[in-house]
Design a protein around this motif. Sequence first.
Motif, PDB file in Angstrom:
ATOM      1  N   THR A  56       6.401   5.534   5.054  1.00  0.00           N
ATOM      2  CA  THR A  56       5.869   5.613   4.048  1.00  0.00           C
ATOM      3  C   THR A  56       5.103   4.680   3.438  1.00  0.00           C
ATOM      4  O   THR A  56       3.948   4.305   4.212  1.00  0.00           O
ATOM      5  N   TYR A  57       5.459   3.714   2.646  1.00  0.00           N
ATOM      6  CA  TYR A  57       4.466   2.511   2.379  1.00  0.00           C
ATOM      7  C   TYR A  57       4.408   1.519   3.193  1.00  0.00           C
ATOM      8  O   TYR A  57       5.297   1.441   4.101  1.00  0.00           O
ATOM      9  N   SER A  58       3.457   0.747   3.137  1.00  0.00           N
ATOM     10  CA  SER A  58       3.252  -0.469   3.909  1.00  0.00           C
ATOM     11  C   SER A  58       3.117  -1.956   3.328  1.00  0.00           C
ATOM     12  O   SER A  58       2.633  -1.770   1.998  1.00  0.00           O
ATOM     13  N   TYR A 115      -8.443  -7.098   0.590  1.00  0.00           N
ATOM     14  CA  TYR A 115      -7.793  -6.264   1.383  1.00  0.00           C
ATOM     15  C   TYR A 115      -7.597  -4.679   0.948  1.00  0.00           C
ATOM     16  O   TYR A 115      -7.313  -4.068   0.153  1.00  0.00           O
ATOM     17  N   PHE A 116      -8.174  -3.955   1.993  1.00  0.00           N
ATOM     18  CA  PHE A 116      -8.284  -2.332   1.578  1.00  0.00           C
ATOM     19  C   PHE A 116      -6.967  -1.625   2.520  1.00  0.00           C
ATOM     20  O   PHE A 116      -6.950  -2.001   3.554  1.00  0.00           O
ATOM     21  N   CYS A 117      -6.596  -0.703   1.824  1.00  0.00           N
ATOM     22  CA  CYS A 117      -5.701   0.257   2.655  1.00  0.00           C
ATOM     23  C   CYS A 117      -6.433   1.685   2.560  1.00  0.00           C
ATOM     24  O   CYS A 117      -6.883   2.001   1.731  1.00  0.00           O
ATOM     25  N   CYS A 152       0.973  -1.204   0.026  1.00  0.00           N
ATOM     26  CA  CYS A 152      -0.139   0.047   0.038  1.00  0.00           C
ATOM     27  C   CYS A 152       0.871   1.118  -0.009  1.00  0.00           C
ATOM     28  O   CYS A 152       1.814   1.464   0.794  1.00  0.00           O
ATOM     29  N   ASP A 153       0.641   2.117  -0.889  1.00  0.00           N
ATOM     30  CA  ASP A 153       1.198   3.517  -0.965  1.00  0.00           C
ATOM     31  C   ASP A 153       0.281   4.500  -0.743  1.00  0.00           C
ATOM     32  O   ASP A 153      -0.568   4.678  -1.295  1.00  0.00           O
ATOM     33  N   PRO A 154       0.420   5.062   0.452  1.00  0.00           N
ATOM     34  CA  PRO A 154      -0.694   6.175   0.826  1.00  0.00           C
ATOM     35  C   PRO A 154      -0.441   7.348   0.211  1.00  0.00           C
ATOM     36  O   PRO A 154       0.457   7.519  -0.505  1.00  0.00           O
ATOM     37  N   ILE A 155      -1.505   8.253   0.365  1.00  0.00           N
ATOM     38  CA  ILE A 155      -1.100   9.683  -0.155  1.00  0.00           C
ATOM     39  C   ILE A 155       0.076  10.198   0.865  1.00  0.00           C
ATOM     40  O   ILE A 155       0.059  10.171   1.832  1.00  0.00           O
ATOM     41  N   SER A 156       0.742  11.002  -0.248  1.00  0.00           N
ATOM     42  CA  SER A 156       2.194  11.660   0.460  1.00  0.00           C
ATOM     43  C   SER A 156       1.484  12.704   1.360  1.00  0.00           C
ATOM     44  O   SER A 156       0.596  13.526   1.535  1.00  0.00           O
TER      45      SER A 156
END
Lengths: 114, 112
Positions: free
Chosen positions: A73-75, A90-92, A23-27
Amino acid sequence: EAGVTQFPSHSVIEKGQTVTLRCDPISGHDNLYWYRRVMGKEIKFLLHFVKESKQDESGMPNNRFLAERTGGTYSTLKVQPAELEDSGVYFCASSQAALMDEQFFGPGTRLTVL
Amino acid sequence: AQSVTQLDSQVPVFEEAPVELRCNYSSSVSVYLFWYVQYPNQGLQLLLKYLSGSTLVKGINGFEAEFNKSQTSFHLRKPSVHISDTAEYFCAVRSSARQLTFGSGTQLTVLP
């Protein structure tokens, strides 16, 4: 601005194998959440990171699940070894620092364990 | 502990008709309430939220919801639906903890 991205979009594995979801979140979003939806049921919380620290992992089903967020940062969420009941979406999600900031969701990873 | 019940798993409705998607919750503490929508192959998108104040909340795409504390409900309404409203809708609650507790979802199908 890019939204929350997840990779892969689909994964099909056999029971006993290992899978890693990313998962890459919003910066700039300090908060990162993982949720899971088993087919036909409700979306359930798995865990919550604040930066690189696990704030709440009360929803993790068992020790076959390992989540990391190196550097804040990412997970990644690793399932090892996968079982049939791990199948689902699976949602992030990520949010900024304030308590009531909106959680922005990614499109999810559909995991199928055969 | 808190829980959310979405009473209808499937709601078919004709285009331009009104619709109500029902949501009831239970919680021993004050909660914040949300409706999310998921279009095919997309993530969940926030439709509207109730934090405090006016119990009638307006959201995006013409949707609104009313918080009823005595009935512990947060039903979602739209006076006239479009084909593009076909999606799955999720009601969710949260307390002081950050994680959301979701209902099982309602599939809204708008028929021509």
